[in-house]
Design a protein around this motif. Sequence first.
Motif, PDB file in Angstrom:
ATOM      1  N   ALA A 289       9.096  -6.114  -9.325  1.00 20.83           N
ATOM      2  CA  ALA A 289       8.036  -5.534  -8.484  1.00 20.83           C
ATOM      3  C   ALA A 289       8.229  -5.945  -7.032  1.00 20.83           C
ATOM      4  O   ALA A 289       8.956  -6.893  -6.736  1.00 20.83           O
ATOM      5  CB  ALA A 289       6.677  -6.036  -8.965  1.00 20.83           C
ATOM      6  N   HIS A 290       7.582  -5.227  -6.145  1.00 19.47           N
ATOM      7  CA  HIS A 290       7.446  -5.663  -4.748  1.00 19.47           C
ATOM      8  C   HIS A 290       5.985  -6.056  -4.553  1.00 19.47           C
ATOM      9  O   HIS A 290       5.087  -5.270  -4.877  1.00 19.47           O
ATOM     10  CB  HIS A 290       7.788  -4.520  -3.781  1.00 19.47           C
ATOM     11  CG  HIS A 290       9.263  -4.275  -3.654  1.00 19.47           C
ATOM     12  ND1 HIS A 290       9.784  -3.246  -2.910  1.00 19.47           N
ATOM     13  CD2 HIS A 290      10.328  -4.948  -4.151  1.00 19.47           C
ATOM     14  CE1 HIS A 290      11.110  -3.281  -2.960  1.00 19.47           C
ATOM     15  NE2 HIS A 290      11.455  -4.308  -3.717  1.00 19.47           N
ATOM     16  N   VAL A 291       5.788  -7.270  -4.044  1.00 16.42           N
ATOM     17  CA  VAL A 291       4.417  -7.764  -3.870  1.00 16.42           C
ATOM     18  C   VAL A 291       4.253  -8.239  -2.426  1.00 16.42           C
ATOM     19  O   VAL A 291       5.098  -8.983  -1.917  1.00 16.42           O
ATOM     20  CB  VAL A 291       4.124  -8.917  -4.865  1.00 16.42           C
ATOM     21  CG1 VAL A 291       2.679  -9.396  -4.727  1.00 16.42           C
ATOM     22  CG2 VAL A 291       4.400  -8.478  -6.307  1.00 16.42           C
ATOM     23  N   ASP A 292       3.182  -7.812  -1.773  1.00 18.88           N
ATOM     24  CA  ASP A 292       2.919  -8.243  -0.391  1.00 18.88           C
ATOM     25  C   ASP A 292       2.003  -9.456  -0.390  1.00 18.88           C
ATOM     26  O   ASP A 292       1.075  -9.544  -1.203  1.00 18.88           O
ATOM     27  CB  ASP A 292       2.227  -7.106   0.386  1.00 18.88           C
ATOM     28  CG  ASP A 292       3.205  -5.980   0.717  1.00 18.88           C
ATOM     29  OD1 ASP A 292       4.426  -6.229   0.670  1.00 18.88           O
ATOM     30  OD2 ASP A 292       2.736  -4.862   1.002  1.00 18.88           O
TER      31      ASP A 292
ATOM     32  N   ALA B 172      -2.195 -13.517  -6.199  1.00 16.14           N
ATOM     33  CA  ALA B 172      -2.912 -13.549  -4.918  1.00 16.14           C
ATOM     34  C   ALA B 172      -2.375 -12.484  -3.958  1.00 16.14           C
ATOM     35  O   ALA B 172      -3.003 -12.166  -2.946  1.00 16.14           O
ATOM     36  CB  ALA B 172      -2.784 -14.934  -4.282  1.00 16.14           C
ATOM     37  N   GLY B 173      -1.214 -11.937  -4.272  1.00 17.09           N
ATOM     38  CA  GLY B 173      -0.633 -10.884  -3.426  1.00 17.09           C
ATOM     39  C   GLY B 173      -1.092  -9.498  -3.891  1.00 17.09           C
ATOM     40  O   GLY B 173      -1.963  -9.368  -4.759  1.00 17.09           O
ATOM     41  N   ARG B 174      -0.487  -8.482  -3.295  1.00 16.58           N
ATOM     42  CA  ARG B 174      -0.871  -7.085  -3.611  1.00 16.58           C
ATOM     43  C   ARG B 174       0.377  -6.310  -4.038  1.00 16.58           C
ATOM     44  O   ARG B 174       1.402  -6.331  -3.331  1.00 16.58           O
ATOM     45  CB  ARG B 174      -1.463  -6.460  -2.340  1.00 16.58           C
ATOM     46  CG  ARG B 174      -2.320  -5.245  -2.554  1.00 16.58           C
ATOM     47  CD  ARG B 174      -2.926  -4.728  -1.254  1.00 16.58           C
ATOM     48  NE  ARG B 174      -1.935  -4.480  -0.211  1.00 16.58           N
ATOM     49  CZ  ARG B 174      -1.637  -5.304   0.790  1.00 16.58           C
ATOM     50  NH1 ARG B 174      -2.257  -6.471   0.922  1.00 16.58           N
ATOM     51  NH2 ARG B 174      -0.727  -4.976   1.692  1.00 16.58           N
ATOM     52  N   LEU B 175       0.296  -5.674  -5.190  1.00 12.45           N
ATOM     53  CA  LEU B 175       1.451  -4.918  -5.693  1.00 12.45           C
ATOM     54  C   LEU B 175       1.771  -3.774  -4.718  1.00 12.45           C
ATOM     55  O   LEU B 175       0.924  -2.939  -4.432  1.00 12.45           O
ATOM     56  CB  LEU B 175       1.107  -4.358  -7.074  1.00 12.45           C
ATOM     57  CG  LEU B 175       2.251  -3.908  -7.968  1.00 12.45           C
ATOM     58  CD1 LEU B 175       3.198  -5.066  -8.263  1.00 12.45           C
ATOM     59  CD2 LEU B 175       1.713  -3.337  -9.272  1.00 12.45           C
ATOM     60  N   ALA B 176       3.016  -3.754  -4.213  1.00 12.83           N
ATOM     61  CA  ALA B 176       3.386  -2.737  -3.218  1.00 12.83           C
ATOM     62  C   ALA B 176       4.258  -1.647  -3.829  1.00 12.83           C
ATOM     63  O   ALA B 176       4.515  -0.629  -3.201  1.00 12.83           O
ATOM     64  CB  ALA B 176       4.121  -3.393  -2.055  1.00 12.83           C
TER      65      ALA B 176
END
Length: 425
Positions: free
Chosen positions: A211-214, A281-285
């Motif tokens: 995944a990419h997570v911001d 705690a991040g956001r799935l991008a």
Amino acid sequence: MATRQLARPSHLHPPSSSRSADCYVADVLVVGAGPAGSATATLLARAGYRAIAVDRAAFPRDKACSEYMGPEAVRLLDRLGVVESLEAAGAFPLRGTAVTAPRGARLHGLFAAAGHAPFRPTGLSVARRILDHTLLDVARAAGATVLERTRVDELLYEGGAVMGAVVRDVSGRRGTIRSRLTVGADGLRSIVARRLGGRRYGYPRRVAFVAHVDGIPGMGDSAEMHVGPAGYVGLNPIGGGRVNVALVVPAERARAASGRADAFFFETLGELPGLGQRVAAGRLARRVLATGPFAVRSRRITDNGAALVGDAADFFDPFTGEGIYSALRGADLLAACASVALETPGPVTHAALAPYRRARRHAFLGKWAVERLIGWSMASPRLFDRAVARLGRRGTMAHTLIGVTGDFVPASAVLNPAFLARMVL
Ligand SMILES: Cc1cc2nc3c(=O)[nH]c(=O)nc-3n(C[C@H](O)[C@H](O)[C@H](O)COP(=O)(O)OP(=O)(O)OC[C@H]3O[C@@H](n4cnc5c(N)ncnc54)[C@H](O)[C@@H]3O)c2cc1C
């Protein structure tokens, strides 16, 4: 020397089942336009040969990968002339890798401290969407013809040699591409490799979720590998506050992800103390991409009229982050051999590709051994923890290991009795 124009002669006809009249003739057909394919097409087009690269995907496209490259991969990218554009697109300079073992032991290896001067003190992380698209543009600029959304369905044979392939475009129209050398750069499930035979599926059988997570807190300027009892997780900053998160688990475990990859990804990360909360705690991008199992190798990497490169030839476990380097290095070795072999008319023979086979063994034998060593020690969490603790305490050894996996320190720096003994005793 061959001209760069692709001929499309009207006297050659596609197979009778085809609904398309397309038929190309080239010196080299490259199947697959990932790093291995684009680099091969670029180098052979630069050498003056008519190269055509086909890929079933439309670029830019995503690819399940941790998107980590060591300094030596950067050197190869620099030779292709893409480093500046990757940096302008936001690629992240990596200082090294920190590894956390199942029982908490830790090491942090830095490229710049590995004892051999790297091409640069940093590696590079960049989304494959950007990297692969950039490399494909370079192949086009070098004079290669690129056909996207074009899948190779079957190889063409003539007189016992591969002579190109039958292709199909996105609308289902079929055509043929005739070539003197067909390069299988079509990745893990390579059709070219399957047709050449000798494909071996090995162990451990693992599946990855990427995944990419911001906005993950606590990321520094190195990648992180967290090894758990049954798999591992890589966190890799890829620029702009975005982190590539790759979870690798045994194939049996991954069955529980069927139809619910995102949920499985976060549940499984949650089992690793501290890490699950950080990622959550991040956001799935970007949606979670799944791939695997991936332990596969080809015992036959050349034949009359054909050669394999990149993952189609053999796959390195993602843990050491060397797949892109190996794809680019393999392309270099193949192009050097093929550009000589193509000077002789007719299909490039298996015998003429012997220098490529030898060069690959020379370039990759040590890496295969190091990869196996790490894979085996990971199978025993206790041993792995002990080795990471020793390496972590003796800092220079950690840097040496990261230099070996960063491809600028020879494998012999690790594969010797003194290093191995200090690692586990
Ligand atoms: C989970 C995971 C994490 C990884 N992390 C890293 C990392 O951090 N660093 C690193 O260096 N390596 C990593 N790797 C390995 C790396 O992704 C590969 O080694 C690299 O992509 C190999 O490049 P390639 O060009 O050989 O193949 P690919 O990049 O797979 O490209 C193959 C291309 O062929 C095309 N294709 C396939 N079949 C056909 C067909 N029949 N017709 C036409 N086109 C076709 C595909 O569309 C694709 O574009 C990782 C791999 C995995 C699975």
